[in-house]
Structure formats: C-alpha cells, structure tokens
Design an enzyme around this catalytic site. Sequence first.
Site, PDB file in Angstrom:
ATOM      1  N   GLY A   8     -35.171 137.224  97.070  1.00  0.00           N
ATOM      2  CA  GLY A   8     -36.305 138.146  97.050  1.00  0.00           C
ATOM      3  C   GLY A   8     -36.637 138.739  98.411  1.00  0.00           C
ATOM      4  N   MET A  59     -48.785 142.858 113.306  1.00  0.00           N
ATOM      5  CA  MET A  59     -48.872 142.156 114.585  1.00  0.00           C
ATOM      6  C   MET A  59     -47.590 141.382 114.898  1.00  0.00           C
ATOM      7  SD  MET A  59     -51.576 143.399 115.577  1.00  0.00           S
ATOM      8  CE  MET A  59     -51.516 142.609 117.187  1.00  0.00           C
ATOM      9  N   HIS A 100     -46.811 110.944 122.603  1.00  0.00           N
ATOM     10  CA  HIS A 100     -47.062 111.629 123.872  1.00  0.00           C
ATOM     11  C   HIS A 100     -45.744 111.800 124.614  1.00  0.00           C
ATOM     12  CE1 HIS A 100     -48.974 112.599 127.714  1.00  0.00           C
ATOM     13  NE2 HIS A 100     -48.163 111.702 128.271  1.00  0.00           N
TER      14      HIS A 100
END
EC number: 1.8.1.4
Length: 460
Positions: free
Chosen positions: A38, A179, A436
């Site tokens: 599509g 955009m 982290h």
Amino acid sequence: MKSVLIVIGGGPGGYVAAIRAAQLGLRTVLVERAALGGTCLNRGCIPTKTLLHSASLYRQVLHSAAFGVTASDAGFDYAVMDERRRQVVEQLCRGVEGLLKGNGVEVIHGSAVIEGPGRVRVGEAIYESEHILVAVGARPALPPIPGLDLPGVVTSDGLLGEGMYHPRLTIIGGGVIGMEFASLYSALGAQVTVLEAMDRVLPTMDKEIAQNLSMLMKRRGVKLCTGARVEQVMRTGEGLRCAYTSKEKAETVAADAVLVSTGRTPNTEGLCGPGVDLGLDRGAIPVNERFETCVKGIYAIGDVVAGSIQLAHVASAQAINAVSMIAGKEPPMKLNAIPACVYTEPEIASVGLTEAQAKEAGIPTKGSKYLMNGNGRSIIAGAERGFIKVVSHAETGTVLGAQLMCERATDLVGEFTLAVAEGKTLEELAALVRPHPTFAEGISEAVESGLGLAIHQLNR
C-alpha cells in the site's frame, strides 16, 4: 468447512488482516490493484524515512568536525539516495509477498468492486465469501487552488516517485507530511518555504512542540509562513511561483517544485457496484464498534473509515481486532492509546492527552517536563534542544499522555503508550530501572519531576 474472507486492499491494514485471518483458520483472499504494502510501504512511511535517514547522515557528516571526525568534499548524490529508497521498498514488498504466501493467503491482482453482500468482482471474475473487509486506504487530497494541475506541482506520491532533487521547494501544508519533507530537503541544502493556513505548523499536536520545531526549522533556513492562504500557483520563466496572502499582505515565492500536503481522502471511488450503499460520509465509510458497515458482512478498517486516525499502525491494529471478531474471538489490540510520530530532526512523538486537551475535558491535570539537554546520551550525540513532557491526573497520578521532542522519540513513546493504555501511574513508571547512559533515562527524569523527585534537574 473454513469460512472465507475477502480482503480488498494490500496495505498495512489489508495484508495484516489477511495474514491474521489465515492464522485464525479463515480461508482468505486478498485483492490488490497495485503493489503489495500500500501507500505506507510504496509511497509513504518507508520511502520517506529512507530518504530522511540518508539526509540525516549527510547533515551529520557536515557537522562531524565537532566530534573529531574530519570529512572533506562531503556531498550527496540524490540518484543514489533514491535508488536505495527503491531497494528498501522492494525488499520489504518481497517480504510481505512471502508472508502472505507462507500463510496460505491467495493474492489476486486487480481492482475489486463490491457487487453486494459476500460478492466481489475483479475484472470478469466473481468471488463469493461470507465476509468482506475493505482496507483500500486513502490518497492525497488537493484543495481548490488554481494551478495545482501544472507540471512540477506534486503530492507526496509524485515527489517520491519522480526521483528528482529540487533546490527550491515550496510546501503547501505544514502538517506531518509537509514538515517531514521540509526536514529532508533543508538537510540537503534546499531553499524550503512552508505555507500553512493555520497559525502554527503541526496544528494538531502540542503547541510547545510546534513552537520548538518552528524555531529549529527557521535556524536551518526554512521559511515558515503561518496563517498563509495560497491563492494560486503560476508557471513563470524561472519555474513555479506561489501567490499567497499572509497577515492581509499579498506575497509570492518562487520554486522549482511545489509539494501539496493538505490531507488525504478515502479511496472509495469505484469501490461499490450499483445498488451497494455503504453510507459514505464524504467518501469515508462509517463503521460500528466491530468495524462492520451498514451492510451486514461488509467491514472496513484503516484510512477509509470515517473518523479514523490515518496512521499505518492504526490500520494494522484495527485489522487484527476486526478479523479476530469475525473469527469469533475477543479483539486483542488496545485502541485507547494511539502513538503519533513525526520523523523530523529531532523526532517528535505523542500519545494520549495534552494538558490543553485534558483541561478542555475538565480533567484535573499535572504536567511535568524534563529538558533533554541534561541527558548524558543526548550530550554525547550532540543533540539539539529537546524535551519529554508527561501529563498526569492531578489526584491519582495516572499517566494521561506524553509529548516528546528529542532523539529516538519515536521509540521512547512506546513506554508511554503502555502506560496510557494500562492506566499506569507516575510512581509505577518511576519504579522501573532504565539503563545508563541512554535516551530512555529522560523518561525517568520526566516522571520523577511529576513527583517532585527528579535527580538531574531542579524540582519545581
């Protein structure tokens, strides 16, 4: 004997519906008049993001000296970029074709016409079934502006299909599609002008996101004209010229190409034969909670549905729910939290309610925000200004929504989607340990800020 389902349309709604239906034991036929996958796969999401990735790499090379990497004579070859786009699309199309075949779905190429309940014509052949599922999607809509039929005036379909780079691009419409193309072409050094009728770009998204994106785009040389009413597109000796009115002042802008990105309209033209009335609403198909139309046994999902959010992942989710109910099973997909993404640089993503929407609904809210310029991974990557905002219920702490504008925002929003869908609280999100250094640490900081317990920024 197995039931039979005919799916019309092979996009992210149609092919997902066909595969899931086959998995649930329904003998399934899929009819597609063009390429499998599509708009999303062939003329939308995938090709656009492929080109955006190439443009982002080029932009990184131009700024690599700050990271100790020297690159001389940096340039781009749009023809090569476009060839890579084509290869990516072809690879994914072959993947969809293989998945349909592997799941035993019969694929028929041609234009389908619904002749009546359980009856579909493709060319001269007639196919009968117990159920019909319409997933024909939508196409670009053109506003009534004189000159849009001129050579060089294109929709996103045309701009992607022509494989050409335009040094001067004017974009009519400052929504998601407009955009993203502005981000792509400005990264490649083009002169980009965006003409948006509303008072800001991305008018359906959080106001702060629109303001920050406008600021970044202007810094990169993009000319943004909001409150602009386009009057006409003209052919001149130097190319094209858009005439528009902004703040009651007549203006013009020259361009090599004009991109019209002012929305999409359902692909229902020619879908129904004589005597078949699906109660179309401006071309869209109304459905009930089971995605069934006013004609028993005929269903619709995705962009063609009246009031539906026109996003590929929404079509896929609706597809799974619709065929699950057709097969007599409970719908598994939670449609109460739909993430929306914009692949500009930085990325933008949102889910659930904004503070303004919550207040309009009379819901007591509490907003919290973390600025990603304090995030270690963002600093390492040299990321520009970004943030994560969380909207929570002022009394219960339940997460109602989130808005992100930062690196990897389109990946990070998944955690907030789960929170909104499952009714999680700030405390529950804050209790999770995130690795982290990662961009995901910004989620911890944003929700902890809502509790007044942020570690790496001052609590307000």
